[in-house]
Scaffold this active site. Structure first.
Site, PDB file in Angstrom:
ATOM      1  N   LYS A  16       0.837  -1.197   0.000  1.00  0.00           N
ATOM      2  CA  LYS A  16       0.000   0.000   0.000  1.00  0.00           C
ATOM      3  C   LYS A  16       0.884   1.264   0.000  1.00  0.00           C
ATOM      4  CE  LYS A  16      -3.779  -2.346   2.442  1.00  0.00           C
ATOM      5  NZ  LYS A  16      -4.815  -2.202   3.503  1.00  0.00           N
ATOM      6  N   TYR A  56     -12.465  -3.755  -3.158  1.00  0.00           N
ATOM      7  CA  TYR A  56     -12.890  -3.765  -1.747  1.00  0.00           C
ATOM      8  C   TYR A  56     -14.355  -4.133  -1.549  1.00  0.00           C
ATOM      9  CZ  TYR A  56      -8.464  -2.114   0.128  1.00  0.00           C
ATOM     10  OH  TYR A  56      -7.138  -2.021   0.507  1.00  0.00           O
ATOM     11  N   ARG A  98      -1.503 -14.478   4.904  1.00  0.00           N
ATOM     12  CA  ARG A  98      -2.262 -13.771   5.955  1.00  0.00           C
ATOM     13  C   ARG A  98      -1.555 -13.887   7.311  1.00  0.00           C
ATOM     14  NH1 ARG A  98      -6.630 -10.222   4.627  1.00  0.00           N
ATOM     15  NH2 ARG A  98      -7.326 -10.456   6.777  1.00  0.00           N
ATOM     16  N   THR A 104      -6.001  -7.167  10.613  1.00  0.00           N
ATOM     17  CA  THR A 104      -6.228  -5.850  10.011  1.00  0.00           C
ATOM     18  C   THR A 104      -5.722  -4.682  10.867  1.00  0.00           C
ATOM     19  OG1 THR A 104      -8.230  -6.810   9.049  1.00  0.00           O
ATOM     20  CG2 THR A 104      -8.029  -4.421   8.957  1.00  0.00           C
ATOM     21  N   ARG A 115       2.378  -6.310  10.031  1.00  0.00           N
ATOM     22  CA  ARG A 115       1.616  -5.188  10.589  1.00  0.00           C
ATOM     23  C   ARG A 115       2.033  -4.900  12.027  1.00  0.00           C
ATOM     24  NH1 ARG A 115      -4.136  -6.931   7.717  1.00  0.00           N
ATOM     25  NH2 ARG A 115      -3.842  -5.734   5.781  1.00  0.00           N
ATOM     26  N   HIS A 138      -1.922  -5.251   1.576  1.00  0.00           N
ATOM     27  CA  HIS A 138      -3.157  -6.022   1.411  1.00  0.00           C
ATOM     28  C   HIS A 138      -2.774  -7.458   1.130  1.00  0.00           C
ATOM     29  CE1 HIS A 138      -6.957  -7.545  -0.065  1.00  0.00           C
ATOM     30  NE2 HIS A 138      -6.252  -8.096  -1.046  1.00  0.00           N
ATOM     31  N   GLU A 149      -9.330 -11.510  -7.065  1.00  0.00           N
ATOM     32  CA  GLU A 149      -8.437 -10.350  -6.969  1.00  0.00           C
ATOM     33  C   GLU A 149      -7.315 -10.429  -8.005  1.00  0.00           C
ATOM     34  OE1 GLU A 149      -8.974  -9.499  -2.179  1.00  0.00           O
ATOM     35  OE2 GLU A 149      -7.071 -10.233  -2.914  1.00  0.00           O
TER      36      GLU A 149
HETATM   37  P1  GDP Z   1      -7.890  -6.738   5.604  1.00  0.00           P
HETATM   38  O1  GDP Z   1      -8.382  -7.875   4.761  1.00  0.00           O
HETATM   39  O2  GDP Z   1      -7.163  -7.209   6.830  1.00  0.00           O
HETATM   40  O3  GDP Z   1      -7.047  -5.747   4.832  1.00  0.00           O
HETATM   41  O4  GDP Z   1      -9.171  -5.942   6.144  1.00  0.00           O
HETATM   42  P2  GDP Z   1     -10.577  -5.553   5.440  1.00  0.00           P
HETATM   43  O5  GDP Z   1     -10.730  -6.289   4.161  1.00  0.00           O
HETATM   44  O6  GDP Z   1     -11.647  -5.737   6.451  1.00  0.00           O
HETATM   45  O7  GDP Z   1     -10.465  -3.985   5.196  1.00  0.00           O
HETATM   46  C1  GDP Z   1      -9.693  -3.448   4.141  1.00  0.00           C
HETATM   47  C2  GDP Z   1      -8.847  -2.273   4.646  1.00  0.00           C
HETATM   48  O8  GDP Z   1      -9.681  -1.174   5.061  1.00  0.00           O
HETATM   49  C3  GDP Z   1      -7.999  -2.583   5.861  1.00  0.00           C
HETATM   50  O9  GDP Z   1      -6.779  -3.207   5.562  1.00  0.00           O
HETATM   51  C4  GDP Z   1      -7.794  -1.213   6.477  1.00  0.00           C
HETATM   52  O10 GDP Z   1      -6.762  -0.488   5.819  1.00  0.00           O
HETATM   53  C5  GDP Z   1      -9.126  -0.516   6.199  1.00  0.00           C
HETATM   54  N1  GDP Z   1     -10.089  -0.689   7.317  1.00  0.00           N
HETATM   55  C6  GDP Z   1     -10.791  -1.819   7.601  1.00  0.00           C
HETATM   56  N2  GDP Z   1     -11.574  -1.668   8.653  1.00  0.00           N
HETATM   57  C7  GDP Z   1     -11.389  -0.393   9.086  1.00  0.00           C
HETATM   58  C8  GDP Z   1     -11.966   0.393  10.161  1.00  0.00           C
HETATM   59  O11 GDP Z   1     -12.792  -0.086  10.958  1.00  0.00           O
HETATM   60  N3  GDP Z   1     -11.515   1.668  10.294  1.00  0.00           N
HETATM   61  C9  GDP Z   1     -10.608   2.232   9.434  1.00  0.00           C
HETATM   62  N4  GDP Z   1     -10.250   3.504   9.630  1.00  0.00           N
HETATM   63  N5  GDP Z   1     -10.067   1.533   8.406  1.00  0.00           N
HETATM   64  C10 GDP Z   1     -10.441   0.238   8.227  1.00  0.00           C
HETATM   65 MG    MG Z   2      -9.774  -7.979   3.234  1.00  0.00          MG
END
Ligand code: GDP
Ligand code: MG
Length: 171
Positions: A16, A56, A98, A104, A115, A138, A149
């Site tokens: 990212k 997303y 992962r 996350t 992370r 990601h 993806e």
């Molecule tokens: P990942 O698969 O671990 O990347 O998580 P997700 O697919 O749920 O969300 C995608 C991305 O959105 C995350 O990696 C974060 O950068 C952002 N994000 C997700 N949930 C939140 C949240 O509750 N608050 C904020 N500010 N950003 C979020």
């Molecule tokens: Mg995700």
């Protein structure tokens, strides 16, 4: 090919804007290479809003799970600069990647994960500030997400089949 071939998976990893702009792509990439994952595709790109909506929401169902506001925060973060997209291949590579990346929220990510080692921000702070939580990379969440993806980010001729010298022991 034997049945074991079914356990060779490909995962999408995106470095990212924060990992690119902090100059730590090399350090992070080493974590994937050192476990024996193989790079089968890689490029720098700066996708637009439509691409991130497909990534997303259409695939990741993020708006459904976290709401439009979180998506907008995240879109602003992801479009601050170019990203490096990569496809990694290996034995059960999707859950492995992962595990290496961590959960996350950086605040909750264990030390030893990408992370956890390179970031510390919380959901609470990033939501209060109105930004997507900067968590460096990601990684595809599951095998079906990974397939969709990879098809979104890469053309078939941008992915390569080749044998590497580590295959005898790592695969
Ligand atoms: P990942 O698969 O671990 O990347 O998580 P997700 O697919 O749920 O969300 C995608 C991305 O959105 C995350 O990696 C974060 O950068 C952002 N994000 C997700 N949930 C939140 C949240 O509750 N608050 C904020 N500010 N950003 C979020
Ligand atoms: Mg995700």
């Amino acid at each position: 090919m034997g049945k074991e071939q079914d356990l060779i998976q490909r995962s999408l990893v995106v470095f990212k804007p924060d990992s690119v702009q902090r100059g730590i792509v090399g350090k992070i990439l080493q974590r994937f290479e050192q476990v024996g994952l193989k790079i089968v595709g890689m490029k720098m790109v700066m996708p637009d809003e439509d691409h991130y909506r497909a990534h997303y929401e259409d695939i990741g169902e993020m708006i459904t799970r976290r709401g439009e506001k979180t998506f907008q925060y995240n879109l602003a973060y992801m479009t601050t600069g170019p990203v490096i997209a990569m496809v990694l291949e290996g034995v059960e590579a999707v859950p492995l990647v992962r595990k290496i990346v961590g959960p996350t929220e950086p605040k909750s990510a264990e030390m030893g994960t990408i992370r956890g080692d390179f970031s510390h921000m919380s959901f609470g702070y990033s939501d209060a500030k109105g930004i997507g939580v900067p968590n460096l990379v990601h990684a595809s969440g599951n095998v079906s997400e990974a397939k969709k993806e990879i098809a979104l980010w890469f053309k078939p001729d941008e992915l390569y089949d080749y044998s590497d010298v580590r295959a005898k022991f790592t695969r």
